[in-house]
Design a protein around this motif. Structure first.
Motif, PDB file in Angstrom:
ATOM      1  N   LEU A  48       0.274  -0.692   1.416  1.00  0.00           N
ATOM      2  CA  LEU A  48      -0.448   0.208   0.131  1.00  0.00           C
ATOM      3  C   LEU A  48      -0.321   1.827   0.611  1.00  0.00           C
ATOM      4  N   ALA A  49       1.013   2.227   0.520  1.00  0.00           N
ATOM      5  CA  ALA A  49       1.508   3.528   1.019  1.00  0.00           C
ATOM      6  C   ALA A  49       0.941   4.918   0.205  1.00  0.00           C
ATOM      7  N   LEU A  50       1.122   4.313  -1.390  1.00  0.00           N
ATOM      8  CA  LEU A  50       1.025   5.480  -1.907  1.00  0.00           C
ATOM      9  C   LEU A  50      -0.584   5.327  -3.050  1.00  0.00           C
ATOM     10  N   THR A  51      -1.246   4.595  -2.514  1.00  0.00           N
ATOM     11  CA  THR A  51      -2.533   4.601  -3.165  1.00  0.00           C
ATOM     12  C   THR A  51      -3.367   4.437  -1.684  1.00  0.00           C
ATOM     13  N   THR A  52      -4.828   5.045  -2.102  1.00  0.00           N
ATOM     14  CA  THR A  52      -6.126   4.484  -1.988  1.00  0.00           C
ATOM     15  C   THR A  52      -6.568   3.005  -1.722  1.00  0.00           C
ATOM     16  N   PHE A  53      -6.786   2.244  -0.439  1.00  0.00           N
ATOM     17  CA  PHE A  53      -6.731   0.759  -0.432  1.00  0.00           C
ATOM     18  C   PHE A  53      -7.838   0.372  -1.060  1.00  0.00           C
ATOM     19  N   PHE A  54      -7.414   0.413  -2.560  1.00  0.00           N
ATOM     20  CA  PHE A  54      -8.663  -0.312  -3.888  1.00  0.00           C
ATOM     21  C   PHE A  54      -8.640  -1.657  -3.866  1.00  0.00           C
ATOM     22  N   PRO A  55      -8.603  -2.194  -2.115  1.00  0.00           N
ATOM     23  CA  PRO A  55      -9.285  -3.484  -3.087  1.00  0.00           C
ATOM     24  C   PRO A  55     -10.475  -3.800  -1.752  1.00  0.00           C
ATOM     25  N   ARG A  56     -11.324  -2.245  -1.755  1.00  0.00           N
ATOM     26  CA  ARG A  56     -12.323  -2.309  -1.114  1.00  0.00           C
ATOM     27  C   ARG A  56     -13.671  -2.143  -2.552  1.00  0.00           C
ATOM     28  N   ILE A  62     -10.157  -7.516 -13.260  1.00  0.00           N
ATOM     29  CA  ILE A  62      -8.960  -6.738 -12.296  1.00  0.00           C
ATOM     30  C   ILE A  62      -7.825  -6.161 -12.936  1.00  0.00           C
ATOM     31  N   ALA A  63      -7.648  -6.137 -14.788  1.00  0.00           N
ATOM     32  CA  ALA A  63      -6.629  -5.087 -14.876  1.00  0.00           C
ATOM     33  C   ALA A  63      -7.198  -3.625 -14.656  1.00  0.00           C
ATOM     34  N   GLU A  64      -7.945  -3.846 -14.127  1.00  0.00           N
ATOM     35  CA  GLU A  64      -9.067  -2.134 -14.063  1.00  0.00           C
ATOM     36  C   GLU A  64      -8.065  -1.117 -13.511  1.00  0.00           C
ATOM     37  N   MET A  65      -7.311  -2.354 -12.259  1.00  0.00           N
ATOM     38  CA  MET A  65      -6.760  -1.275 -11.268  1.00  0.00           C
ATOM     39  C   MET A  65      -5.409  -1.480 -11.235  1.00  0.00           C
ATOM     40  N   ASP A  66      -4.916  -1.897 -12.819  1.00  0.00           N
ATOM     41  CA  ASP A  66      -3.481  -1.816 -12.129  1.00  0.00           C
ATOM     42  C   ASP A  66      -2.246  -0.731 -12.380  1.00  0.00           C
ATOM     43  N   CYS A  67      -3.795   0.354 -12.684  1.00  0.00           N
ATOM     44  CA  CYS A  67      -3.481   1.530 -12.056  1.00  0.00           C
ATOM     45  C   CYS A  67      -3.333   2.451 -10.747  1.00  0.00           C
ATOM     46  N   TYR A  68      -3.520   1.076  -9.821  1.00  0.00           N
ATOM     47  CA  TYR A  68      -2.390   1.597  -8.624  1.00  0.00           C
ATOM     48  C   TYR A  68      -1.497   0.143  -8.069  1.00  0.00           C
ATOM     49  N   PHE A  69      -0.736  -0.292  -9.355  1.00  0.00           N
ATOM     50  CA  PHE A  69      -0.285  -1.225  -8.973  1.00  0.00           C
ATOM     51  C   PHE A  69       1.511  -0.376  -9.367  1.00  0.00           C
ATOM     52  N   GLU A  70       2.480  -0.531  -9.328  1.00  0.00           N
ATOM     53  CA  GLU A  70       3.818  -0.403  -9.451  1.00  0.00           C
ATOM     54  C   GLU A  70       4.198  -1.328 -10.270  1.00  0.00           C
ATOM     55  N   THR A  71       4.565  -0.886 -11.456  1.00  0.00           N
ATOM     56  CA  THR A  71       5.381  -2.263 -12.543  1.00  0.00           C
ATOM     57  C   THR A  71       7.289  -2.143 -12.104  1.00  0.00           C
ATOM     58  N   ALA A  72       8.224  -1.168 -11.422  1.00  0.00           N
ATOM     59  CA  ALA A  72       8.866  -1.319 -11.123  1.00  0.00           C
ATOM     60  C   ALA A  72       9.196  -0.424  -9.174  1.00  0.00           C
ATOM     61  N   ARG A 143     -19.064  -4.428   2.859  1.00  0.00           N
ATOM     62  CA  ARG A 143     -17.743  -3.602   2.394  1.00  0.00           C
ATOM     63  C   ARG A 143     -17.803  -5.078   2.016  1.00  0.00           C
ATOM     64  N   GLN A 144     -17.181  -5.091   1.246  1.00  0.00           N
ATOM     65  CA  GLN A 144     -15.813  -5.315  -0.055  1.00  0.00           C
ATOM     66  C   GLN A 144     -14.645  -5.443   0.517  1.00  0.00           C
ATOM     67  N   HIS A 145     -14.265  -6.674   0.270  1.00  0.00           N
ATOM     68  CA  HIS A 145     -12.362  -6.502   0.503  1.00  0.00           C
ATOM     69  C   HIS A 145     -11.514  -7.360  -0.038  1.00  0.00           C
ATOM     70  N   LEU A 146     -11.319  -7.193  -1.075  1.00  0.00           N
ATOM     71  CA  LEU A 146     -11.043  -8.654  -2.212  1.00  0.00           C
ATOM     72  C   LEU A 146      -9.804  -8.515  -2.376  1.00  0.00           C
ATOM     73  N   GLU A 147      -9.343  -8.765  -1.376  1.00  0.00           N
ATOM     74  CA  GLU A 147      -7.540  -8.806  -2.122  1.00  0.00           C
ATOM     75  C   GLU A 147      -6.826  -9.849  -1.573  1.00  0.00           C
ATOM     76  N   LYS A 148      -7.516 -10.998  -2.089  1.00  0.00           N
ATOM     77  CA  LYS A 148      -7.667 -12.872  -2.890  1.00  0.00           C
ATOM     78  C   LYS A 148      -7.811 -12.566  -3.962  1.00  0.00           C
ATOM     79  N   ARG A 149      -8.900 -11.405  -4.081  1.00  0.00           N
ATOM     80  CA  ARG A 149      -8.997 -10.491  -5.697  1.00  0.00           C
ATOM     81  C   ARG A 149      -8.052 -10.688  -6.474  1.00  0.00           C
ATOM     82  N   TYR A 150      -7.594  -9.299  -6.384  1.00  0.00           N
ATOM     83  CA  TYR A 150      -6.422  -8.382  -6.916  1.00  0.00           C
ATOM     84  C   TYR A 150      -4.841  -8.940  -7.009  1.00  0.00           C
TER      85      TYR A 150
END
Ligand code: ING
Length: 319
Positions: A48-56, A62-72, A143-150
């Motif tokens: 996740l080198a392009l963004t903060t560790f947002f699963p915290r 969960i679509a609120e977190m799509d700003c941290y995702f790459e679509t291409a 602290r939350q660690h929500l990788e299974k969510r996202y």
């Protein structure tokens, strides 16, 4: 004639929620330039080198977190990295959050890593199989660690690719703690495993697990995986305090004998490097870990047959 691959580990310091993507990319490019100046053939960036560790962070939708995702991949935001790497004739590993849109209008989200060769071609892609943490908000955790969510578990298995004159494999963060990861790569002859990690320094369960123990487990996992599969390994952190949440550093390059040959000493952007002679894998692969000569798969069925442990019945419970 030895097959030397000069490897760089580009550890990143913290990336805050408010940091601009372009500024983060500038940091990656600066590390790429350092690696090229050192004569590296390839540079490994973190998970996740392009963004903060947002699963915290918890988001009901969960679509609120799509700003941290790459679509291409590549895409305009990362193209400068691809262009500079190709100009410098240096390959790289990059971890990022991948959003895949299906033909039927569905969406899949993965914690992904790619391997890019010196021509800028994406040689391989891996999607993180072992997702730690939990899916729903857990008020009992510090602290939350929500990788299974996202993210969904990876669907590509543990592939390897021939590149840079050797056999390359990828895994991501928590994957390094599972020997199955390394053995699946080892059974394909892997000679260099590249992985990034974002590992909190504190235990989310509030249990007594001192920071020195977490760093020990980090290195133990990578050193054991490398030694037991006679492969080089490069494990690279995103480190430091992101919006108040500390991630560990400790990026390392480990030899096929399990020895740490390079280690980061900061929690900031820091390049480590080593000349990795892939021919050093041959000794382990032809002696102690000559899999064909020594493994007994007929006794290993339980490993793939079940997820959880099944202890024997309590005494007297045989009934
Ligand atoms: N992070 C951590 C990791 O496996 C973790 C999660 C930390 C699991 C400490 C167990 C102990 O390094 C990610 N992103 O997988």
């Amino acid at each position: 004639m030895s097959r030397i691959v000069s490897v760089g580990g580009a550890q990143l310091g913290p990336i805050h929620k408010a940091d601009r993507r372009a500024d983060t990319l500038d940091r990656l490019i600066a590390l790429l330039e350092q690696a090229a100046a050192k004569g590296c053939d390839i540079v490994v960036f973190p998970e996740l080198a392009l963004t903060t560790f947002f699963p915290r962070w918890y988001a009901e939708d969960i679509a609120e977190m799509d700003c941290y995702f790459e679509t291409a991949m590549p895409n305009p935001a990362v193209q400068p990295l691809f262009d500079r790497a190709r100009a410098l004739r240096i390959g790289f590993h990059l971890g990022y959050a991948e959003l895949e849109k299906t033909a039927s209008g569905g969406v899949h989200r993965y914690n992904t890593a790619i391997l890019v060769d010196k021509d800028g071609t994406i040689v391989g892609k891996y999607r993180k199989v072992h997702l730690p943490g939990h899916r729903d908000y857990d008020p009992g955790l510090t602290r939350q660690h929500l990788e299974k969510r996202y993210f969904e578990p990876g669907d590509l298995g543990f592939p390897v690719w021939r590149s840079m004159g050797g056999i390359m494999g990828l895994c991501i963060c928590n994957d390094r703690r599972w020997p199955e990861t390394w053995r699946c790569l080892g059974l394909q002859g892997v000679e260099l495993v590249m992985l990034g990690y974002n590992t909190p320094t504190g235990n989310q369960h509030g249990a007594a697990e001192p920071p020195h123990q977490r760093m020990f487990h980090n290195h133990l996992s990578v050193q054991a995986g490398a030694y037991q599969n006679a492969t080089w390994a490069v494990a690279v952190a995103k480190a430091g305090i992101e919006d108040g949440h500390e991630l560990m550093g400790g990026s390392v390059i480990v030899s096929p004998q399990g020895e740490i040959v390079a280690q980061a000493y900061t929690q900031a952007d820091e390049l480590i490097a080593a000349d990795c002679d892939l021919d050093l894998c041959a000794f382990g692969k032809s002696t102690i870990f000559n899999f064909a000569a020594h493994r007994r798969p007929e006794h290993y069925g339980i490993i793939a047959a079940q997820a959880g442990a099944t202890p024997p019945p309590e005494p007297g419970a045989e009934g």
